[in-house]
Design an enzyme around this catalytic site. Sequence first.
Site: not given
Length: 225
Positions: A185, A23-25, A101-102, A120, A152
């Site tokens: 990021e 969870g760094s972002n 990551m899903r 990304h 999307t």
Amino acid sequence: MMPENPHTPKTPARVAVLASGSGSNFQALLDAAENKQLDADIGLLIVNEPEAYAIERARNAGIEHAVINHRDYPDRAAFDRAVADRLCQYQPDWIVLAGFMRILTDAFVEQFHGRMINIHPSLLPRYPGLDTHQRALENGDHEHGVTVHFVTPTVDAGPIIAQASLPIHENDTPESLKQRVHILEHRIYPHSLQRLIKGQTDFNHAMRNKPVFFTEAELLDRNLD
């Protein structure tokens, strides 16, 4: 020419974050909101991994979190419905994927069309998917970077909001590139979300126009506003 306000801004915006790992972002967004650089009320974190460190970050910030373990559901559709139900309870203005990551089902993506963004680690459309740093090195690229885009149904193919590039050094490894990209990021994600919140861009605008683009030096040296 970009319209001043593609849609009516609402501040502070209600933001939900989906994460799977450290969870760094997520932390970068929390810090930006705390420092008044992001007009957001980040009120919900959803994780699919019970041991994700992002949970600890939410606890430290006093933010509600929900663990929805994908292993507890028979298929992707059932898991996505559970996540969607929790999001609908919170009613966010924006949904931010921060290392989630899903792969989301088409139905889920369409339910939140135009309100969900992802970050990304490549200069899309180059290297969608995984192992982006390794692939950039193997192909002998001279630059690499990060992309913020709308989500999307096609993975990593939504309208691009912003990108930042950095030069690949001769001694770079996948790990060193990963660390350098992470720094970008943590700067570009809050900046991009703030543009959305302020009504400076939206899904349709991003479809029609070139994204905001930064070099590494510009992103790290400028006081973004």
